[in-house]
Design a protein around this motif. Sequence first.
Motif, short mmCIF file in Angstrom:
data_model
loop_
_atom_site.label_atom_id
_atom_site.label_comp_id
_atom_site.label_asym_id
_atom_site.label_seq_id
_atom_site.Cartn_x
_atom_site.Cartn_y
_atom_site.Cartn_z
N VAL A 451 25.11 40.83 29.88
CA VAL A 451 25.74 41.80 30.76
C VAL A 451 25.95 41.15 32.13
N ILE A 452 27.20 40.96 32.52
CA ILE A 452 27.54 40.29 33.77
C ILE A 452 27.95 41.34 34.79
N PRO A 453 27.46 41.25 36.02
CA PRO A 453 27.87 42.22 37.04
C PRO A 453 29.38 42.20 37.22
N PRO A 454 29.97 43.33 37.57
CA PRO A 454 31.43 43.40 37.69
C PRO A 454 31.94 42.66 38.91
N HIS A 455 33.21 42.26 38.86
CA HIS A 455 33.93 41.77 40.02
C HIS A 455 34.72 42.95 40.58
N TYR A 456 34.66 43.12 41.88
CA TYR A 456 35.37 44.23 42.51
C TYR A 456 36.63 43.71 43.19
N TYR A 457 37.73 44.45 42.99
CA TYR A 457 39.00 44.06 43.59
C TYR A 457 39.60 45.23 44.37
N ASP A 458 40.29 44.87 45.45
CA ASP A 458 41.01 45.88 46.22
C ASP A 458 42.15 46.45 45.38
N GLU A 459 42.56 47.65 45.74
CA GLU A 459 43.73 48.24 45.10
C GLU A 459 44.67 48.74 46.19
N TRP A 460 45.95 48.48 46.04
CA TRP A 460 46.94 48.81 47.06
C TRP A 460 47.30 50.29 47.01
N ASP A 461 47.24 50.92 48.18
CA ASP A 461 47.65 52.32 48.31
C ASP A 461 48.99 52.35 49.02
N TYR A 462 50.06 52.55 48.25
CA TYR A 462 51.40 52.47 48.84
C TYR A 462 51.67 53.62 49.81
N ALA A 463 50.99 54.76 49.63
CA ALA A 463 51.22 55.91 50.51
C ALA A 463 50.79 55.60 51.94
N TYR A 464 49.69 54.86 52.09
CA TYR A 464 49.18 54.53 53.43
C TYR A 464 49.41 53.06 53.79
N GLU A 465 50.01 52.32 52.85
CA GLU A 465 50.28 50.89 53.06
C GLU A 465 49.03 50.15 53.50
N SER A 466 47.98 50.35 52.75
CA SER A 466 46.71 49.67 53.02
C SER A 466 45.94 49.52 51.71
N TYR A 467 44.94 48.64 51.73
CA TYR A 467 44.13 48.43 50.54
C TYR A 467 42.96 49.41 50.50
N LYS A 468 42.62 49.83 49.29
CA LYS A 468 41.35 50.51 49.06
C LYS A 468 40.35 49.42 48.67
N GLY A 648 47.07 45.86 37.67
CA GLY A 648 46.89 45.13 38.94
C GLY A 648 45.55 44.44 39.01
N ALA A 649 44.47 45.14 38.63
CA ALA A 649 43.13 44.54 38.67
C ALA A 649 43.04 43.36 37.71
N ALA A 650 43.63 43.50 36.53
CA ALA A 650 43.59 42.41 35.54
C ALA A 650 44.35 41.19 36.04
N ILE A 651 45.49 41.40 36.68
CA ILE A 651 46.27 40.28 37.23
C ILE A 651 45.46 39.57 38.32
N ARG A 652 44.81 40.34 39.18
CA ARG A 652 44.01 39.72 40.25
C ARG A 652 42.87 38.89 39.66
N HIS A 653 42.23 39.41 38.62
CA HIS A 653 41.11 38.67 38.02
C HIS A 653 41.62 37.43 37.29
N GLY A 654 42.72 37.57 36.58
CA GLY A 654 43.30 36.40 35.93
C GLY A 654 43.73 35.35 36.93
N ALA A 655 44.28 35.80 38.06
CA ALA A 655 44.71 34.87 39.11
C ALA A 655 43.52 34.12 39.70
N HIS A 656 42.37 34.78 39.73
CA HIS A 656 41.15 34.14 40.24
C HIS A 656 40.85 32.87 39.44
N TYR A 657 40.98 32.95 38.11
CA TYR A 657 40.69 31.78 37.27
C TYR A 657 41.85 30.79 37.25
N LEU A 658 43.08 31.30 37.21
CA LEU A 658 44.24 30.40 37.20
C LEU A 658 44.30 29.58 38.49
N ASP A 659 43.88 30.18 39.59
CA ASP A 659 43.91 29.49 40.89
C ASP A 659 42.98 28.28 40.90
#
Length: 748
Positions: A451-468, A648-659
């Motif tokens: 059991v591996i602890p989760p990775h947390y990623y921001d999520e874009w809120d287009y209504a307020y144009e900021s990240y959660k 979006g979260a999956a792309i960010r996590h995949g980008a973490h490894y591809l980078d």
Amino acid sequence: MTEEVQYKPLDCAFESVQAVFALNIEQAVEHLSEASLSEYYEGAEFLAKIGQGDKLSIAFLKTMPWAGEHFGDGSIKKITDFTYNKICRTPNKPAVEKFLDSFIIVVDHIDKDQLDEYLALIEYHLSETTFSIHGIHDTHPSPSLIAMLANINLLLEQLDFKGIYEWINYGLRYFKDHPERQEEYFTLTTADSKAVFQRQRKGLLFSDIERPINLFQQALWKTNFMYAPYSPDFEALEHFHPYLEDEVIRLPDIYSDLNGVNGCKRYMALIAHIIAHHQFTTKIVADNVSPQQRFFTEVFEDARVEYLAIQQYPGLKKLWLSLMPVVDEFDCDDTRQSCLRHRAIMLTRALLDDNHPYQNQIILDYVEKFKELMSRGETTTSDSLSLGLGYLIKTRSASDALGSIYFENTEVSYRDDNRSIWLFIEEFDEEDNIFEHQKKSEDEDDEEVEVIPPHYYDEWDYAYESYKPDWAAVYERLHTHTNASKIDQILDKHSSLVKQLKKVLDLLKPQNKKRVRYQEEGVELDLDIALRSVIDIKNGSQPDTRINVDFEHDSRSVSVLLLLDLSQSLNEVAGSSGQTILELSQEAVSLLAWAVEQLGDNFAIAGFNSDTRQKVMYYHIKGYSEHWDDTVKSRLADLKAEFSTRMGAAIRHGAHYLDMQQSDKKLMLILTDGEPADIDMHDSKALIQDTHKAVQEAQQKGMYPYCISLDKKADEYIADIFGSHYSVIDRIESLPKELPQLFLSLTT
């Protein structure tokens, strides 16, 4: 100051106030100037007469001696006026007592010239959260002021004023019109409140410099360990230290400046030390070694691995010494307390610092022994054990057993917990984490799952144009497996297509040799350079010894991540084929993986699905370092489709490894059959906009995200996510043929 001014009675009718006044007046007289003392009297009397009972005056009398002393003349009157005008004259009267009590904490965390900033902060929060209904001005009190004041110690301790404003504004943005949720946010109990708070802390967040730190470890040792940050609050509470285990470095998620060394360099010092242990330390049995013996063995082993690292990279010495404490030799009195740690920190400094200030003969003797040992070369961890045992015997004192231990300035902040040194033979003996031995399931057919602890990623809120911040939790798991023959059968089924692909692949494979000149060694002589070297020798000049030529194959520098949508909708049957979309995807991916293996490109396969933002699953099917073999095939053969599509979260996590891959071209292929969606999202645009932001983030890192959509309605939304970087396959039955061909067109 006269006797009459010191002890004149308080003009107040409340006996309770008079009793508290009697208990605090001596403190006030001792610490306040005459002007501040006058403000103290006037403020207490004023608050007792405004019709709010005795509680305000009591809180005022208890806290203002400290506030007046810290902030100076005029501060008590300023606080009194603010209390009456900004709080008492609004519906927020219940918060006054908490506000006055807060100054006991405030004086410990802000400078004497920051009182106005603190008051402005409270006023801002009040003005933004006190609300009215049907146009009735200030009818209802702030639902969150008391909650925020209850956490003022944590806020001022870990955030600056700018950070507190950011934290407040996030809460206002989402919960201004939801009193109950607003109160929960400002109590610092909700996930988003904690996440925003973490982001605003004083110091440098590891997530902001993870890439340069990763490049740093690759440059030094050619290692590529992953990171798992933890909160320094946990470190302080549990006496937790960084460590390297199972190819993962555990380290603080934030570092502030220390001794003039910035957070980035502190991370470099930590990583360099941990990997030095990985390079040079070999485990030794600890079962028969006492805690004190282990303690001094670790001192010598830390110095040994750092000494060896410094031989390769001399600049590390200055970095490490800048973070190493220097204590006075006579700071610790061994007649009253244990000086074990004091002796250790002096030895720690002396072993690496040739200009250390210590005159203790035993320290000097063991520094000399250490230097003699290191000069001979071929040292081991066992040598550190011998030195540690000898030093302890020479310096042991009866006071070492005392309960009072000298701790001040004896911690080397960048060093790990040294678990890499010790091997405990008896099962679970003195181990910190016995849970790693437990099984996820008792079923004999089930695999042991870590059991591996989760990775947390921001999520874009287009209504307020900021990240959660830290909004989506991504859990990694190695995909389950079954019989690999299923994939072999797929390849046999498409044997004619395999033959066609093979012809194309043979043309794409690197065929040409590239001539590399100026080599010390090579396959043949470079006549031009060799002739020039002969002329240099005859002229008495230093010849160029790089007189050979070598050859290397031109190679494709491509890294690819194929990211598969494994949501529930893939179980639908595609057209008249009788096969599900999932089965067709398996066929297509199998052919693609076979093709990429033939080319020799760096290639990984992962799948994803989600069940709310709290559970985004990321399945490793093929890693970059794995070949296309039965192990990978068995995972691909067991694909299952379930849950939703938080892309979006999956792309960010995949980008973490591809980078992390070292390639000229980095391609991320996303295979999906629908738009981003999840059961906890009611706004259909929200995850589309977040996925678009994730794609932009990947592009900014030099990656090329490209989507292959199997959704006939994709034209309605896919361009909003991927721009022009997508293809829509209307006839899903043709996917096995089209996917490999599309890949080849994108990588040539």
